[in-house]
Design an enzyme around this catalytic site. Structure first.
Site, mmCIF file in Angstrom:
data_model
loop_
_atom_site.group_PDB
_atom_site.id
_atom_site.type_symbol
_atom_site.label_atom_id
_atom_site.label_comp_id
_atom_site.label_asym_id
_atom_site.label_seq_id
_atom_site.Cartn_x
_atom_site.Cartn_y
_atom_site.Cartn_z
ATOM 1 N N LYS A 285 16.007 22.000 -10.536
ATOM 2 C CA LYS A 285 15.339 20.756 -10.931
ATOM 3 C C LYS A 285 16.234 19.781 -11.690
ATOM 4 O O LYS A 285 17.023 20.166 -12.541
ATOM 5 C CB LYS A 285 14.147 21.088 -11.838
ATOM 6 C CG LYS A 285 12.967 21.635 -11.087
ATOM 7 C CD LYS A 285 12.213 20.515 -10.400
ATOM 8 C CE LYS A 285 10.790 20.945 -10.170
ATOM 9 N NZ LYS A 285 9.833 20.035 -10.674
ATOM 10 N N GLU B 161 9.370 8.926 -16.824
ATOM 11 C CA GLU B 161 7.982 9.357 -17.042
ATOM 12 C C GLU B 161 7.533 9.050 -18.472
ATOM 13 O O GLU B 161 6.397 8.632 -18.713
ATOM 14 C CB GLU B 161 7.850 10.858 -16.757
ATOM 15 C CG GLU B 161 7.972 11.182 -15.277
ATOM 16 C CD GLU B 161 8.185 12.669 -14.999
ATOM 17 O OE1 GLU B 161 7.893 13.496 -15.879
ATOM 18 O OE2 GLU B 161 8.661 13.003 -13.902
ATOM 19 N N HIS C 241 0.830 -1.221 0.000
ATOM 20 C CA HIS C 241 0.000 0.000 0.000
ATOM 21 C C HIS C 241 0.861 1.266 0.000
ATOM 22 O O HIS C 241 0.441 2.307 0.498
ATOM 23 C CB HIS C 241 -0.944 0.038 1.208
ATOM 24 C CG HIS C 241 -1.671 -1.245 1.448
ATOM 25 N ND1 HIS C 241 -2.870 -1.537 0.838
ATOM 26 C CD2 HIS C 241 -1.350 -2.322 2.207
ATOM 27 C CE1 HIS C 241 -3.267 -2.749 1.230
ATOM 28 N NE2 HIS C 241 -2.364 -3.243 2.041
ATOM 29 N N SER D 270 14.740 21.925 -15.802
ATOM 30 C CA SER D 270 13.542 22.743 -16.023
ATOM 31 C C SER D 270 13.972 24.059 -16.654
ATOM 32 O O SER D 270 15.055 24.567 -16.366
ATOM 33 C CB SER D 270 12.855 22.990 -14.677
ATOM 34 O OG SER D 270 12.057 24.151 -14.757
#
Ligand code: ARG
Length: 466
Positions: free
Chosen positions: A283, A290, A156, A277
């Protein structure tokens, strides 16, 4: 507009219709397979006395030249041809005249395209398997190096019990190993040759289908000419296998994205595999992970699309089936691209072992083992569960781990605890006592690693004869 079938028509095809119908823009991908199939076909025609030896030699030579010219850029595959079959035949006729016109004897584009797609797909099954094997090698290396690297295991997405990095990687090893088995299975089912099935009902020429099947590396000819030209099961199976590979990659990517987050900091991506970024200078984004996760949807889409295309097609060939190509090619390129990139990303990723260890320490991952300690001292499990629940509550209030409690504090909750509780709930003990095969304990893990090493030594692709 170069077509193979103008004879019974009195009008030119409408330009829009021509474009709608044409497949050259994508079936040019298997020009090599088309030529390979044609060479096998003419060799067989000559062996059967349907073409002379000289005609066969001339055609084979010209076909090889066409391939060479395509590859060295002197012959472009352009949209003026309807499909790759027309392109090859037209160029053969340009080169040989009447002899070239004999190539298509005893053949239809229906068995021809079935063959080309099968030859192409067979190659793709093998190269996908090779990439999977490369990924397994990287996983095995990480496993060997990390049988003592403790990290939290989750259920979980809540910390559950301590495991090792080797164990976590081993889970993915199993998944990708099953993916390879699926590919092997598909290969053995698909590797039969449709050439010689004609349009749908075979042919009146005395073709030797065994011979062409053998020349092209198939186990043998397919056994029903209607099924041969209408079967796209192997593509559906391959798309399903690729969807499963992508699902596994996507789950792995999801974990890596979580592990790479500021909150977790379990891993650091190599600079070569991360992106920045345009506005936030701090970043370092896991774009590759992704994108792999994102592209998974595309491969599932291809599977659904082909299943839907095929569901209402009466026997035998129908033009709907031309739709099998673009989406399957896209799924093949996507899956292979993702496998290659993912493997590089994983291979260069740094694991922050201290942080993983800290995270395992801080999440009550040894609570089960504390309860097991009580059980080993005659406390019934349900009571032990309740006692450790109280301990955890106490720790949460004080913001400490179970190991940080003094023996007096522990005894105040249950007098059964003794000094050896600390040893019993250390992370090392928790992991290394789990020794059933498949569990994270070092010895159990080493047994599995030895088995996986042996497994990686054998290679079904060599036996496939390709
Ligand atoms: N481009 C076609 C396909 O991809 C080739 C077969 C054409 N056959 C036909 N009877 N029109 O399926």
């Amino acid at each position: 507009m170069a077509q193979l079938w103008g004879g019974r028509f009195t009008k030119e095809t409408d330009k829009l219709v021509y474009n709608f119908n044409a497949s050259i823009s994508f079936d040019k991908k298997f020009y090599k397979q088309d030529i390979e199939g044609s060479i096998a076909h003419v060799r067989m025609l000559a062996k059967q006395g349907i073409l002379t030896e000289e005609e066969m030699q001339a055609i084979v030579k010209a076909l090889e030249e066409i391939q060479r010219d395509v590859e060295n850029g002197t012959l472009a595959i352009t949209d003026e041809y309807e499909d790759i079959h027309s392109f090859v035949e037209a160029n053969l006729i340009k080169c040989l005249g009447d002899t070239g016109k004999k190539l298509h004897t005893g053949r239809s584009r229906n068995d021809q395209v079935a063959l080309d797609m099968k030859l192409y797909t067979r190659q793709e099954v093998l190269s996908t398997d090779e990439l999977l094997k490369g990924l397994l090698k990287v996983l095995l290396r990480i496993m060997e190096e990390n049988t003592e690297t403790i990290m939290p295991g989750f259920t979980h997405l809540q910390k559950a019990q301590p495991i090792t990095l080797a164990h976590h990687m081993g889970a993915y090893f199993e998944m990708f190993k099953r993916d390879r088995l699926r590919l092997k299975d598909i290969y053995t089912r698909m590797n039969y040759c449709p050439l010689g099935s004609g349009a749908l009902a075979g042919t009146t020429y005395p073709l030797d289908r065994e011979y062409t099947a053998r020349l092209l590396g198939f186990y043998g000819p397919t056994l029903n000419s209607m099924d041969s030209v209408a079967d796209r099961d192997y593509l559906i199976e391959f798309l399903a296998a690729m969807s499963t590979i992508m699902m596994h990659l996507s789950r792995f990517c999801e974990e890596i994205i979580i592990w790479n987050s500021n909150e977790y900091q379990f891993v650091e991506m190599d600079d070569a595999y991360s992106t920045g970024s345009s506005i936030m200078p701090q970043k370092k984004n896991p774009d590759i992970a992704e994108l792999v996760r994102g592209k998974t949807g595309r491969v599932y889409g291809a599977l659904m699309s082909l299943l839907t295309t095929m569901k209402g097609i009466p026997l035998a060939y129908n033009k709907d089936m031309q739709e099998d190509k673009e989406l399957t090619f896209d799924a093949m390129d996507t899956t292979k691209g993702c496998l290659a990139l993912f493997t590089g990303m994983l291979d260069t990723m740094k694991f922050n072992k201290e942080q993983m260890r800290r995270s395992a320490n801080n999440g009550f991952t040894n609570a089960t083992d504390a309860a097991d300690y009580l059980v080993n001292h005659e406390v019934p499990f349900r009571d032990a569960h309740g006692i450790v629940g109280q301990i955890v509550l106490h720790c949460i209030e004080k913001n400490i781990a179970i190991d940080d409690m003094s023996l007096e504090e522990l005894k105040a909750i249950s007098p059964v605890f003794e000094e050896d509780i600390y040893e019993a709930i250390s992370m090392e003990t928790c992991v290394n006592k789990r020794l059933t095969i498949g569990a994270p304990g070092k010895e159990a893990m080493e047994q599995v690693i030895a088995l996986e090493k042996e497994y990686l030594k054998e290679d079904w692709r060599e036996e496939s004869g390709k």
